[in-house]
Design an enzyme around this catalytic site. Structure first.
Site, PDB file in Angstrom:
ATOM      1  CB  CYS A 201       5.678  14.318  24.278  1.00  0.00           C
ATOM      2  SG  CYS A 201       5.174  12.596  24.527  1.00  0.00           S
ATOM      3  CB  CYS A 335      19.903  17.478  27.004  1.00  0.00           C
ATOM      4  SG  CYS A 335      19.469  17.310  25.259  1.00  0.00           S
TER       5      CYS A 335
END
Length: 367
Positions: A201, A335
């Site tokens: 997550c 990213c």
């Protein structure tokens, strides 16, 4: 199918506890006897984070007699978006301490036993022994595999859930269920090695409110098993999509059963495709020198800490909504860890853009 109650009822409840749980007493099928079963139950919760937090609150509120909380971590400020038992003042303190405070405040007669240890293959059986059932609230498949193996060895039912981004899965595994009930284990959903590369997550994000939804579902499955009310999700997988508000059910059977092959749905998050080629930092600079655009799809609060020189900044959500924002026909997408970059590259390649990805994201190349 309904299952027999997992726990024998306690002899009696205190007057105060009977008053506190009065709304359970009038529930058809649960009633006073079901409440006394809850009072006698011992539930181990592995992890006091996004899923474990609402599970602990719900079990304590329900009147579960003993909750063993297993977690070696401390509270971080970034936890507070979803880990609802912790408070700002808890930052830096052990998560198990928050669990004791929050659960005791809800249910003074619930015993909270803490184990500030990282569960692993060496200690899992010791930490889980003596429980009636286990709820897995961990966030890596490495730990989930260890928990599942220990539950199988101990014959314990395992209430299991996983959540990523806006999606979740919930089920019950039990390799030693009552006679006549088919056994189902984690390997029947995710065969060994099939989920090793799922992102965390921290890499792809998680909707905080969904943690509470799924935590409530996990606690409900535990209550059903303990009291024998309703039909637990043994042999069934609930798949939750928070974006559409939809929930569907997938049959789940042991993979060894020829008559009922295992149903293996996709992971809760959109699976990462591997079609986009990966490049290292030297190759990125070489492509940039001949006209490729370096496209950084991180969020503004991330890019504020630094970017590669010459990068074009377009957050992933905006790019997926309008891929033309890339503004070039050759791009290298970056990213933090590479997960979001692959999603962006897939979308761009579907539009005819020659897109590659910085392998491992900026985290790998920060030095």
């Amino acid at each position: 199918m309904t299952l027999p109650p997992l726990v024998d009822p306690a002899e009696t409840l205190s007057n105060r506890e009977r008053e506190r749980t009065a709304r359970h007493a009038v529930l058809a099928g649960l009633g006073d006897q079901g409440q006394r079963r809850l009072a006698a139950a011992r539930v181990a919760v592995v992890g006091a984070g996004g899923l474990g937090s609402p599970v602990i609150l719900a079990l304590a509120a329900a009147g579960v007699g003993t909750i063993t909380v297993i977690d070696d971590d401390v509270v971080e400020y970034a936890n507070l978006q979803r880990q609802v038992i912790h408070r700002v003042d808890d930052v830096g303190a052990p998560k198990v301490a928050s669990a004791v405070r929050a659960a005791t405040a809800l249910s003074p007669e619930t015993r909270i036993e803490t184990r500030r240890e990282r569960l692993d293959a060496d200690n899992a059986s010791r930490l889980l022994a003596g429980s009636d059932l286990v709820i897995d609230g961990t966030d890596t498949f490495e730990t989930r595999t260890v928990v599942a193996a220990a539950c199988a060895a101990l014959g314990l039912p395992l209430v299991w859930g996983v959540i990523q981004e806006f999606h979740a899965q919930v089920t019950v595994f039990w390799t030693a269920p009552p006679a006549g009930v088919p056994a189902v284990g984690l390997d029947d959903l995710y065969p060994a090695g099939s989920a090793d590369d799922l992102p965390t997550c921290a890499e792809v994000g998680v909707l905080g409110s969904l943690c509470m939804t799924v935590g409530g579902m996990l606690a409900t499955e535990a209550i059903k098993l303990i009291t024998g009310v309703g039909e637990p999700l043994l042999g069934r997988l609930a798949v939750v999509d928070a974006l559409t508000g939809a929930q569907r059910e997938v049959p789940l059977r042991a993979a060894s059963s020829a008559a009922s092959p295992a149903a293996v749905p996709p992971p809760p998050a959109e699976p990462r495709r591997t079609a986009a080629p990966e490049v290292d930092l030297e190759q990125l600079r070489a492509q940039q020198s001949v006209g490729a655009v370096v496209l950084d799809v991180r969020e503004p609060h991330e890019t504020a800490t630094g970017v590669l020189p010459g990068s074009v900044l377009v957050p992933l959500g905006e790019l997926l909504a309008d891929p033309s924002l890339a503004g070039a026909d050759r791009v290298v997408v970056v990213c933090a860890h590479g997960i979001r970059a692959h999603r962006a590259a897939d979308a761009l390649r579907g539009r005819g853009v020659a897109a590659s990805v910085l392998a491992g994201g900026l985290a790998r190349w920060q030095s």
